[in-house]
Motif scaffolding. Structure first.
Motif, PDB file in Angstrom:
ATOM      1  N   TYR A 153      -7.202  -5.619  -1.054  1.00 30.85           N
ATOM      2  CA  TYR A 153      -5.799  -5.245  -1.230  1.00 30.85           C
ATOM      3  C   TYR A 153      -5.472  -3.935  -0.524  1.00 30.85           C
ATOM      4  O   TYR A 153      -6.323  -3.050  -0.405  1.00 30.85           O
ATOM      5  CB  TYR A 153      -5.484  -5.092  -2.728  1.00 30.85           C
ATOM      6  CG  TYR A 153      -5.685  -6.376  -3.496  1.00 30.85           C
ATOM      7  CD1 TYR A 153      -4.649  -7.277  -3.643  1.00 30.85           C
ATOM      8  CD2 TYR A 153      -6.918  -6.681  -4.074  1.00 30.85           C
ATOM      9  CE1 TYR A 153      -4.826  -8.460  -4.354  1.00 30.85           C
ATOM     10  CE2 TYR A 153      -7.105  -7.850  -4.781  1.00 30.85           C
ATOM     11  CZ  TYR A 153      -6.054  -8.738  -4.917  1.00 30.85           C
ATOM     12  OH  TYR A 153      -6.237  -9.910  -5.603  1.00 30.85           O
ATOM     13  N   ASP A 154      -4.221  -3.811  -0.093  1.00 31.26           N
ATOM     14  CA  ASP A 154      -3.707  -2.569   0.461  1.00 31.26           C
ATOM     15  C   ASP A 154      -3.515  -1.618  -0.715  1.00 31.26           C
ATOM     16  O   ASP A 154      -2.845  -1.959  -1.699  1.00 31.26           O
ATOM     17  CB  ASP A 154      -2.367  -2.818   1.171  1.00 31.26           C
ATOM     18  CG  ASP A 154      -1.834  -1.564   1.833  1.00 31.26           C
ATOM     19  OD1 ASP A 154      -1.465  -0.630   1.084  1.00 31.26           O
ATOM     20  OD2 ASP A 154      -1.774  -1.530   3.076  1.00 31.26           O
ATOM     21  N   GLU A 155      -4.123  -0.427  -0.635  1.00 33.21           N
ATOM     22  CA  GLU A 155      -4.067   0.518  -1.755  1.00 33.21           C
ATOM     23  C   GLU A 155      -2.659   1.021  -2.034  1.00 33.21           C
ATOM     24  O   GLU A 155      -2.328   1.338  -3.171  1.00 33.21           O
ATOM     25  CB  GLU A 155      -5.017   1.685  -1.511  1.00 33.21           C
ATOM     26  CG  GLU A 155      -6.473   1.271  -1.602  1.00 33.21           C
ATOM     27  CD  GLU A 155      -7.405   2.457  -1.477  1.00 33.21           C
ATOM     28  OE1 GLU A 155      -6.998   3.593  -1.782  1.00 33.21           O
ATOM     29  OE2 GLU A 155      -8.558   2.241  -1.064  1.00 33.21           O
ATOM     30  N   GLU A 156      -1.825   1.127  -1.019  1.00 33.07           N
ATOM     31  CA  GLU A 156      -0.459   1.631  -1.203  1.00 33.07           C
ATOM     32  C   GLU A 156       0.483   0.564  -1.746  1.00 33.07           C
ATOM     33  O   GLU A 156       1.234   0.820  -2.681  1.00 33.07           O
ATOM     34  CB  GLU A 156       0.083   2.195   0.112  1.00 33.07           C
ATOM     35  CG  GLU A 156      -0.603   3.473   0.536  1.00 33.07           C
ATOM     36  CD  GLU A 156      -0.033   4.010   1.838  1.00 33.07           C
ATOM     37  OE1 GLU A 156       1.102   3.667   2.195  1.00 33.07           O
ATOM     38  OE2 GLU A 156      -0.750   4.785   2.491  1.00 33.07           O
ATOM     39  N   THR A 157       0.442  -0.633  -1.168  1.00 30.98           N
ATOM     40  CA  THR A 157       1.392  -1.684  -1.557  1.00 30.98           C
ATOM     41  C   THR A 157       0.838  -2.619  -2.612  1.00 30.98           C
ATOM     42  O   THR A 157       1.590  -3.269  -3.325  1.00 30.98           O
ATOM     43  CB  THR A 157       1.811  -2.523  -0.339  1.00 30.98           C
ATOM     44  OG1 THR A 157       0.662  -3.215   0.169  1.00 30.98           O
ATOM     45  CG2 THR A 157       2.426  -1.657   0.741  1.00 30.98           C
ATOM     46  N   GLY A 158      -0.479  -2.728  -2.711  1.00 33.95           N
ATOM     47  CA  GLY A 158      -1.093  -3.643  -3.664  1.00 33.95           C
ATOM     48  C   GLY A 158      -1.096  -5.088  -3.186  1.00 33.95           C
ATOM     49  O   GLY A 158      -1.465  -5.988  -3.927  1.00 33.95           O
ATOM     50  N   GLU A 159      -0.681  -5.306  -1.947  1.00 34.71           N
ATOM     51  CA  GLU A 159      -0.633  -6.654  -1.397  1.00 34.71           C
ATOM     52  C   GLU A 159      -1.998  -7.061  -0.850  1.00 34.71           C
ATOM     53  O   GLU A 159      -2.790  -6.222  -0.426  1.00 34.71           O
ATOM     54  CB  GLU A 159       0.414  -6.732  -0.289  1.00 34.71           C
ATOM     55  CG  GLU A 159       1.836  -6.570  -0.795  1.00 34.71           C
ATOM     56  CD  GLU A 159       2.859  -6.704   0.327  1.00 34.71           C
ATOM     57  OE1 GLU A 159       2.529  -7.284   1.390  1.00 34.71           O
ATOM     58  OE2 GLU A 159       3.974  -6.218   0.133  1.00 34.71           O
TER      59      GLU A 159
END
Length: 157
Positions: A101-107
């Motif tokens: 997952y992308d740590e900033e967006t959670g996607e």
């Protein structure tokens, strides 16, 4: 020779409990004790009614069965608290897919596959060591399959 002529009540009264605390539970030992006392103190000219005696024995039998069932349930619950290592050890040698997952967006950034070579635990959570030395938590796995089944392209995007 010293002869005792009176009893000093302070010697035995101080050692007794100040208040009797009754138990809220009636176990099988207490039930049998009550039943035996009842049988010993019954009037020989008017013995206990058979149906009453059978009813009490039935109650005792039910009590014993309930206690046995409670003990069995307690053992079952204790066995359910199995170590994560034992709980997930059957997954060794299986191929898993997990998401990153992308740590900033959670996607979801990527879905990665690997074969589990070992299982350990960290603070009560199962940790899978993959063949490429990556460590993942069991709850991050999104798919589990046999390695030979992974060669099919079914289900791939």
């Amino acid at each position: 020779m010293n002869v005792m002529t009176s009893i000093d009540s302070s010697l035995y009264l101080q050692n007794r409990p100040l208040e009797r605390v009754p138990s809220p539970e009636l176990g099988k030992d207490e039930f049998l004790q009550i039943l035996m006392t009842q049988l010993q103190n019954q009037d020989p000219t008017s013995p206990m009614d058979e149906s009453q005696f059978i009813s009490q024995m039935s109650t005792f039998s039910q009590l014993e069965q309930t206690m046995n069932m409670a003990n069995s349930i307690e053992k079952l619950v204790q066995q359910q608290n199995v170590s994560p290592i034992l709980q997930y050890s059957h997954m060794i040698g299986k191929e898993v897919t997990y998401n990153t997952y992308d740590e900033e967006t959670g996607e979801v950034v990527d879905s990665i596959s690997g074969v589990i070579k070992a299982v350990s635990q960290d603070e009560g959570r199962a940790v899978m060591m993959l063949e490429n030395e990556t460590k993942i938590y069991a709850d991050s796995i999104v798919e589990l399959r046999n390695p030979e089944a992974g060669s099919d392209s079914e289900g791939s995007d």
